[in-house]
Design an enzyme around this catalytic site. Sequence first.
Site, PDB file in Angstrom:
ATOM      1  N   HIS A  42       0.832  -1.199   0.000  1.00  0.00           N
ATOM      2  CA  HIS A  42       0.000   0.000   0.000  1.00  0.00           C
ATOM      3  C   HIS A  42       0.871   1.256   0.000  1.00  0.00           C
ATOM      4  O   HIS A  42       1.540   1.552   0.988  1.00  0.00           O
ATOM      5  CB  HIS A  42      -0.884  -0.039   1.248  1.00  0.00           C
ATOM      6  CG  HIS A  42      -1.865   1.062   1.363  1.00  0.00           C
ATOM      7  ND1 HIS A  42      -1.813   2.000   2.368  1.00  0.00           N
ATOM      8  CD2 HIS A  42      -2.938   1.389   0.601  1.00  0.00           C
ATOM      9  CE1 HIS A  42      -2.816   2.838   2.247  1.00  0.00           C
ATOM     10  NE2 HIS A  42      -3.520   2.498   1.179  1.00  0.00           N
ATOM     11  N   ARG A  43       0.890   1.938  -1.140  1.00  0.00           N
ATOM     12  CA  ARG A  43       1.777   3.105  -1.347  1.00  0.00           C
ATOM     13  C   ARG A  43       3.251   2.686  -1.224  1.00  0.00           C
ATOM     14  O   ARG A  43       4.080   3.469  -0.768  1.00  0.00           O
ATOM     15  CB  ARG A  43       1.436   4.244  -0.378  1.00  0.00           C
ATOM     16  CG  ARG A  43      -0.067   4.510  -0.260  1.00  0.00           C
ATOM     17  CD  ARG A  43      -0.395   5.642   0.698  1.00  0.00           C
ATOM     18  NE  ARG A  43      -1.814   5.636   1.056  1.00  0.00           N
ATOM     19  CZ  ARG A  43      -2.394   6.410   1.944  1.00  0.00           C
ATOM     20  NH1 ARG A  43      -1.676   7.325   2.575  1.00  0.00           N
ATOM     21  NH2 ARG A  43      -3.684   6.327   2.213  1.00  0.00           N
ATOM     22  N   GLU A  69       1.056  -0.747  -4.907  1.00  0.00           N
ATOM     23  CA  GLU A  69      -0.161   0.053  -5.019  1.00  0.00           C
ATOM     24  C   GLU A  69       0.212   1.505  -5.285  1.00  0.00           C
ATOM     25  O   GLU A  69       1.057   2.081  -4.582  1.00  0.00           O
ATOM     26  CB  GLU A  69      -0.984  -0.037  -3.726  1.00  0.00           C
ATOM     27  CG  GLU A  69      -2.409   0.429  -3.907  1.00  0.00           C
ATOM     28  CD  GLU A  69      -2.784   1.711  -3.203  1.00  0.00           C
ATOM     29  OE1 GLU A  69      -3.901   2.196  -3.424  1.00  0.00           O
ATOM     30  OE2 GLU A  69      -1.948   2.251  -2.439  1.00  0.00           O
ATOM     31  N   ASP A  71      -1.403   5.473  -6.153  1.00  0.00           N
ATOM     32  CA  ASP A  71      -2.548   6.391  -6.254  1.00  0.00           C
ATOM     33  C   ASP A  71      -2.176   7.478  -7.247  1.00  0.00           C
ATOM     34  O   ASP A  71      -1.070   8.014  -7.197  1.00  0.00           O
ATOM     35  CB  ASP A  71      -2.825   7.058  -4.900  1.00  0.00           C
ATOM     36  CG  ASP A  71      -3.127   6.065  -3.793  1.00  0.00           C
ATOM     37  OD1 ASP A  71      -4.165   5.394  -3.874  1.00  0.00           O
ATOM     38  OD2 ASP A  71      -2.317   5.974  -2.846  1.00  0.00           O
ATOM     39  N   HIS A  84      -0.994  10.177  -2.969  1.00  0.00           N
ATOM     40  CA  HIS A  84      -2.301   9.776  -2.441  1.00  0.00           C
ATOM     41  C   HIS A  84      -3.262  10.953  -2.320  1.00  0.00           C
ATOM     42  O   HIS A  84      -4.403  10.895  -2.765  1.00  0.00           O
ATOM     43  CB  HIS A  84      -2.153   9.110  -1.066  1.00  0.00           C
ATOM     44  CG  HIS A  84      -3.481   8.788  -0.462  1.00  0.00           C
ATOM     45  ND1 HIS A  84      -4.161   9.665   0.357  1.00  0.00           N
ATOM     46  CD2 HIS A  84      -4.286   7.710  -0.609  1.00  0.00           C
ATOM     47  CE1 HIS A  84      -5.313   9.133   0.711  1.00  0.00           C
ATOM     48  NE2 HIS A  84      -5.422   7.940   0.137  1.00  0.00           N
ATOM     49  N   GLU A 151      -4.725   3.072  -8.459  1.00  0.00           N
ATOM     50  CA  GLU A 151      -6.014   3.674  -8.096  1.00  0.00           C
ATOM     51  C   GLU A 151      -6.214   4.999  -8.807  1.00  0.00           C
ATOM     52  O   GLU A 151      -5.357   5.892  -8.744  1.00  0.00           O
ATOM     53  CB  GLU A 151      -6.104   3.894  -6.582  1.00  0.00           C
ATOM     54  CG  GLU A 151      -7.455   4.492  -6.203  1.00  0.00           C
ATOM     55  CD  GLU A 151      -7.680   4.652  -4.718  1.00  0.00           C
ATOM     56  OE1 GLU A 151      -6.848   4.186  -3.911  1.00  0.00           O
ATOM     57  OE2 GLU A 151      -8.714   5.267  -4.367  1.00  0.00           O
ATOM     58  N   GLN A 183      -7.939   0.007  -9.799  1.00  0.00           N
ATOM     59  CA  GLN A 183      -8.905   0.056  -8.691  1.00  0.00           C
ATOM     60  C   GLN A 183      -9.435   1.473  -8.574  1.00  0.00           C
ATOM     61  O   GLN A 183      -8.734   2.448  -8.865  1.00  0.00           O
ATOM     62  CB  GLN A 183      -8.211  -0.331  -7.380  1.00  0.00           C
ATOM     63  CG  GLN A 183      -6.926   0.446  -7.212  1.00  0.00           C
ATOM     64  CD  GLN A 183      -6.345   0.542  -5.823  1.00  0.00           C
ATOM     65  OE1 GLN A 183      -7.050   0.420  -4.835  1.00  0.00           O
ATOM     66  NE2 GLN A 183      -5.058   0.823  -5.754  1.00  0.00           N
TER      67      GLN A 183
END
Length: 307
Positions: A42-43, A69, A71, A84, A151, A183
């Site tokens: 995540h990130r 991941e 963003d 993010h 994302e 996503q």
Amino acid sequence: MNNVSRRSITALLALGLTPFTAQADALAQQLADLQSFQIIAHRGASGYAPEHTWAAYEQARDMGADYLELDLHMSADGRLIVIHDETLDRTTDGEGKVKEHSLEALKALDAGAWFNEANPERADEAYAGAQLLTLDNVIDRYGSDVRYYIETKSPERYPELQRALVETLEAEGLVSSGSVIIQSFSRDSLQQVQKLNADIPLVQLVWYSPAEDGDGLTEWTGVTPAPADITDADFQAIADYAVGIGPNVVYDGEDVIDASFVEQAHQNGLLVHPYTINDPEQMQRLLDWGVDGMFTNFPDRLNAIVE
Ligand code: G3P
Ligand code: CA
């Protein structure tokens, strides 16, 4: 056709594969791999290093992450920026909205020093001065050596984001190499992506929290009703365009989903990838529920449990 593509095709023919077979095989392999448990950094390994920096991505790779991941937002000059927040204030020494700054201005910011102040026990002077990255930077470095779980953030603020993203991924061969999942909390964004390229696996994010009237839970984007009221038809409607669903698990210390949510999603053909799970006990509990992967800031913790 460039030299690299020509060389790749020659290599494939030597293996007895046509390029089209290889492409289908790579996508099929990605879908097959998704049937196994996936560690989604995540990130990056953002528990250990400033999120969305090289340090976070390198550590995630070293810790055995299956997906990085990312963003995405956009700069004033239309570049895809990996960050993010919609604003710069939390994770850089800049301020204001990402979309109000040119790439050149964004590249001048420090995206690492904040981490050392916020996490003195994990501070590393090498983090200070880290630059914000573009999607192109990340792809240039890793190509198809890693998989990306991207994302689309605030897609309503960047109507051109979906097309720019898909064009970039296609130009780099990352869809055909089975290297990408997209996503979003926005169903509209995912459906736009699907229209642009139907081969990209999609995951619908959802966020459950208490309803304002105090009566049970509500889902932020309206994609599903409360977990207690979800029908097979609700899950099927998501399965029409997505391979999976990414839910939060806890709100304010209380579970918002349970094992039956996972089971019902599976019965309707959806993978379940909850976010963002950092506590080993919670990781084990979700593994016991049968989830198919998790987003975590600590990929090493998850790797130690699933190995
Ligand atoms: O993408 C899954 C999870 O990252 C969604 O929440 O706010 O961390 O992007 P957020
Ligand atoms: Ca995210």
